[in-house]
Design a protein around this motif. Structure first.
Motif, PDB file in Angstrom:
ATOM      1  N   GLU A  32      60.524  24.173  34.068  1.00 59.12           N
ATOM      2  CA  GLU A  32      60.246  25.096  35.100  1.00 59.12           C
ATOM      3  C   GLU A  32      59.107  24.566  36.101  1.00 59.12           C
ATOM      4  OE1 GLU A  32      59.431  29.903  36.077  1.00 59.12           O
ATOM      5  OE2 GLU A  32      58.687  28.800  34.274  1.00 59.12           O
ATOM      6  N   ILE A  33      59.291  24.123  37.433  1.00 58.48           N
ATOM      7  CA  ILE A  33      57.994  23.976  38.354  1.00 58.48           C
ATOM      8  C   ILE A  33      58.303  24.955  39.236  1.00 58.48           C
ATOM      9  CG2 ILE A  33      57.047  22.403  39.604  1.00 58.48           C
ATOM     10  CD1 ILE A  33      57.175  21.436  36.895  1.00 58.48           C
ATOM     11  N   LYS A  34      57.131  25.825  39.399  1.00 59.37           N
ATOM     12  CA  LYS A  34      57.193  27.103  40.155  1.00 59.37           C
ATOM     13  C   LYS A  34      57.261  26.599  41.574  1.00 59.37           C
ATOM     14  CE  LYS A  34      55.009  29.962  36.506  1.00 59.37           C
ATOM     15  NZ  LYS A  34      56.095  30.784  36.172  1.00 59.37           N
ATOM     16  N   LYS A  35      56.458  25.843  41.964  1.00 61.67           N
ATOM     17  CA  LYS A  35      56.274  25.161  43.405  1.00 61.67           C
ATOM     18  C   LYS A  35      57.507  24.741  43.786  1.00 61.67           C
ATOM     19  CE  LYS A  35      53.161  22.893  46.770  1.00 61.67           C
ATOM     20  NZ  LYS A  35      52.509  24.293  46.950  1.00 61.67           N
ATOM     21  N   TYR A  36      58.470  24.237  42.974  1.00 64.53           N
ATOM     22  CA  TYR A  36      59.698  23.794  43.552  1.00 64.53           C
ATOM     23  C   TYR A  36      60.928  24.342  42.743  1.00 64.53           C
ATOM     24  CZ  TYR A  36      56.431  20.397  45.426  1.00 64.53           C
ATOM     25  OH  TYR A  36      55.324  19.607  46.088  1.00 64.53           O
ATOM     26  N   PRO A  37      61.188  25.612  42.942  1.00 67.16           N
ATOM     27  CA  PRO A  37      62.304  26.123  42.193  1.00 67.16           C
ATOM     28  C   PRO A  37      63.818  25.498  42.206  1.00 67.16           C
ATOM     29  CG  PRO A  37      61.925  27.352  44.296  1.00 67.16           C
ATOM     30  CD  PRO A  37      60.662  26.283  44.052  1.00 67.16           C
ATOM     31  N   THR A  90      64.960  23.426  39.052  1.00 67.50           N
ATOM     32  CA  THR A  90      65.756  23.992  37.900  1.00 67.50           C
ATOM     33  C   THR A  90      66.942  24.791  38.436  1.00 67.50           C
ATOM     34  OG1 THR A  90      64.041  25.769  38.183  1.00 67.50           O
ATOM     35  CG2 THR A  90      63.907  24.175  36.346  1.00 67.50           C
ATOM     36  N   GLU A  91      66.980  25.204  39.562  1.00 70.16           N
ATOM     37  CA  GLU A  91      68.154  25.618  40.184  1.00 70.16           C
ATOM     38  C   GLU A  91      69.252  24.805  40.381  1.00 70.16           C
ATOM     39  OE1 GLU A  91      66.720  27.730  43.775  1.00 70.16           O
ATOM     40  OE2 GLU A  91      65.523  28.994  42.739  1.00 70.16           O
ATOM     41  N   THR A 103      61.493  27.233  30.188  1.00 73.96           N
ATOM     42  CA  THR A 103      60.199  28.004  31.311  1.00 73.96           C
ATOM     43  C   THR A 103      58.899  27.434  30.745  1.00 73.96           C
ATOM     44  OG1 THR A 103      59.988  30.059  30.019  1.00 73.96           O
ATOM     45  CG2 THR A 103      61.707  30.213  31.674  1.00 73.96           C
ATOM     46  N   GLN A 104      58.076  27.869  31.819  1.00 74.64           N
ATOM     47  CA  GLN A 104      56.699  27.338  31.218  1.00 74.64           C
ATOM     48  C   GLN A 104      56.236  28.144  30.176  1.00 74.64           C
ATOM     49  OE1 GLN A 104      53.717  27.054  34.650  1.00 74.64           O
ATOM     50  NE2 GLN A 104      55.369  25.713  35.920  1.00 74.64           N
ATOM     51  N   GLU A 105      56.495  29.273  30.295  1.00 69.76           N
ATOM     52  CA  GLU A 105      56.027  30.232  29.141  1.00 69.76           C
ATOM     53  C   GLU A 105      56.689  29.763  27.747  1.00 69.76           C
ATOM     54  OE1 GLU A 105      53.928  32.776  28.844  1.00 69.76           O
ATOM     55  OE2 GLU A 105      53.445  32.085  30.976  1.00 69.76           O
ATOM     56  N   GLU A 125      50.999  21.210  37.417  1.00 74.00           N
ATOM     57  CA  GLU A 125      51.734  22.556  36.559  1.00 74.00           C
ATOM     58  C   GLU A 125      52.197  21.931  35.205  1.00 74.00           C
ATOM     59  OE1 GLU A 125      54.872  24.866  38.463  1.00 74.00           O
ATOM     60  OE2 GLU A 125      54.324  24.538  40.509  1.00 74.00           O
TER      61      GLU A 125
END
Length: 605
Positions: free
Chosen positions: A42-47, A50-51, A83-85, A159
């Protein structure tokens, strides 16, 4: 990989793997998070990474390299991501086990999943789909001429670095086909601006620029040995996978090296006789070969050896359908890798190790690990004396001083086994069963083979349609030499025709009464090898006038395995001296590539 999201299934498997690395005293897990067929972090800035990029079109029923091309309009449903978590949890757990996780974010190639998500990252911004299987050559790569490419990568790395506290960030760097760079106006402008002579130097610029950014974050860059091309980044560490040459060169230049040559360290290779092993990418790396690995090369100077950080085992998952098979490919070879990396060279001894590895098997069994028992397999080699029409079968095993025993025919191997001491000679059709014995009991899988003699042995074969020079088999007598081919289509026993039909005439030397013809073939759709569509047999007494006596058909079907098949054709008893056998090639594969037809023996009875 499982259908749906990777988080649960693969996070738990990675946790188990960390436990097992610690058990083997291995201290690094190199986590390959990006490839053409999926973006797994998962890279939050570039959804969209993963989508879109984490899912491919489901073609899991087809061998990896036979999967069909997809377009940007095809929706992916197979895959997932962590996910990052999830990843932070893995990092925290690994730290408790003294295992460092090194993330790999591939660049500039092996990134079709990223370009499918954001086409503007490529040179020409053409929309593509996430590939379902193999990609070659890899031409959809990041544009090295656009500043936006580096902005994207720096944001991604930010990230990644936030999640992984490792000393190293792996950037891949392998197998980049740079033909788009040669045509791209942005890349050409970059080459002029930076005074770069060729695309190799452009890749060097790319790697050096990324290294500078990684260094600014207090990290070190590591990449595959292709990053040597065009000039190595100042502080880069090299993983040498194409043999050890790249590692030697990097060490000479004063760079740190991790040796991981595909000759010894690729656990996606077969580890036993291919006929007895699950489908794999190819190669042959048994546990004894892993035990021969030494990251220190004899020709190195003392100064150069100080740059060798260690070695690494690699398991690529193209042919790994589930976690159970992943375990099968890793263990027990990982135990051999651990011992050679941690033990002084003078203390390494295969005889000693192979006597101790069975104790590790008990541990694997207790931990419910699906370890491979390939080391117990009896491996055959066959030679033939065609003048005497006699076959000689040799039986070997990886254990030194193996106690191999055998029986012939339908005898019970538990009760009637004879100790194998020398090659077995046969002059008639015979069933052979053999096994490794321990404490007077067979262990491992029983070897079973039937040596099949027939009326065409050593007869003259006239090749109306010549076989391909790349697969000559035993040449003139290749189809009548008694030696059968294996699932290793490079074993030297197969004759093959590329996009052509097979047609041969066998001279039986005198008239014989026959009632059956069998043709042996192999199918491995991932290698563009397909069973024939039809086989026809014609008989003649004079070599001029032929009558069709048999025909069989095979209808194309998706085949997810490598398979050997004898096409048997029975007919009314016929008197013949000459037999014409033809087999039709499917010509073109579903992917549109040229198809191979492979044949190992034609048996006449």
């Amino acid at each position: 990989m499982e259908n749906g999201n990777l988080s649960y299934t693969h996070k738990n498997y990675l946790i188990e793997t960390i436990d097992r690395l610690a058990m083997h005293k291995m201290n690094v897990l190199h986590l390959h998070l990006v490839d053409d067929q999926g973006w797994r972090m998962e890279i939050k800035k570039y959804p969209k990474l993963t989508e879109v990029g984490a899912f491919r079109v489901d073609q899991e029923n087809i061998i990896w390299s036979a999967r069909l091309p997809v377009s940007s309009l095809d929706k992916g449903t197979y895959g997932g991501y962590l996910t990052q978590e999830d990843l932070k949890e893995l990092v925290k757990y690994a730290q408790l086990k003294n295992v460092e996780i090194i993330p790999e974010i591939e660049m500039p190639a092996h990134v079709s999943s990223a370009i499918a998500s954001y086409p503007e990252l490529s040179c020409f911004e053409d929309p593509i789909g996430v590939p379902s299987g193999s990609v070659w050559p890899i031409t959809d790569i990041y544009c090295a001429g656009k500043e936006s490419t580096f902005e994207f990568l720096e944001n991604v790395l930010d990230e990644v670095i936030d999640v992984f506290p490792s000393r190293y960030i792996h950037i891949g760097g392998d197998e980049a086909t740079k033909i788009n760079w040669e045509k791209c106006p942005n890349c050409q402008k970059r080459m002029r601006t930076e005074n770069l002579k060729n695309p190799h130097e452009l890749q060097s610029y790319f790697v050096k620029r990324i290294e500078k950014y990684i260094n600014s974050k207090g990290k070190k860059l590591v990449g595959w040995d292709e990053i040597l091309e065009g000039g190595l980044a100042p502080d880069a560490t090299v993983m040498s996978w194409r043999g050890v040459k790249g590692g030697i060169e990097a060490a000479k230049q004063g760079h740190d090296v991790v040796m991981t040559p595909n000759t010894h360290c690729y656990f996606d290779h077969h580890q036993g006789h291919q006929n007895e092993e699950p489908l794999a990418i190819g190669g042959y790396t048994p546990i004894s070969k892993v035990y021969e690995f030494d990251p220190i090369i004899d020709s190195m100077t003392v100064a150069e050896t100080k740059h060798i950080l260690g070695g690494q085992a690699n398991l690529w998952a193209e042919y790994i359908p589930n976690n159970s098979q992943s375990e099968y490919m890793i263990y027990p070879r990982l135990a051999a890798m651990a011992e050679v990396l941690w033990s002084p060279k003078e203390l390494r001894d295969w005889n000693d190790f192979s006597s101790r590895i069975t104790t590790m098997f008990e541990r694997y069994k207790e931990l419910d690990i699906n370890y491979a028992k390939s080391i117990y397999l009896v491996n055959p080699t066959t030679e033939v004396d065609l003048d005497k029409k006699e076959v000689y079968l040799s039986l070997i095993n990886e254990f030194s001083n193996s106690d191999i025993r055998y029986v012939l025919g339908n005898q019970n191997i538990n009760e009637n086994a004879i100790k194998y001491t020398k090659p077995l000679g046969f002059k008639e059709t015979t069933i052979v069963k053999a096994s490794l014995f321990k404490n007077n009991k067979p262990i491992g899988k029983i070897f079973l083979d039937t040596i099949k003699f027939h009326n065409a042995v050593a007869c003259k074969v006239n090749y109306i349609s010549p076989y391909d020079d790349n697969y000559k088999g035993a040449e003139a007598l290749g189809l009548v030499n008694l030696i059968r081919g294996t699932k290793n289509h490079h074993d030297g026993q197969w004759q093959a025709w590329l996009k052509k039909d097979m047609e041969v005439i066998i001279d039986l030397e005198n008239e014989k009464t026959i009632k059956e013809v069998t043709m042996g073939s192999i199918e491995n759709q991932g290698r563009n090898i397909y069973f024939p569509n039809t086989i026809e047999v014609y008989a003649s007494t004079d070599g001029v006038n032929y009558t069709k006596i048999a025909k069989t058909e095979h209808f194309f079907a998706i085949n997810p395995i490598s398979e050997l098949k004898d096409f048997k054709m029975s007919f009314e008893k016929t008197t013949a001296r000459f037999l014409k056998i033809s087999a039709t090639n499917i010509k073109t594969t579903p992917k549109g590539t040229d198809a191979w037809l492979f044949v190992d023996e034609i048996l006449v009875n």
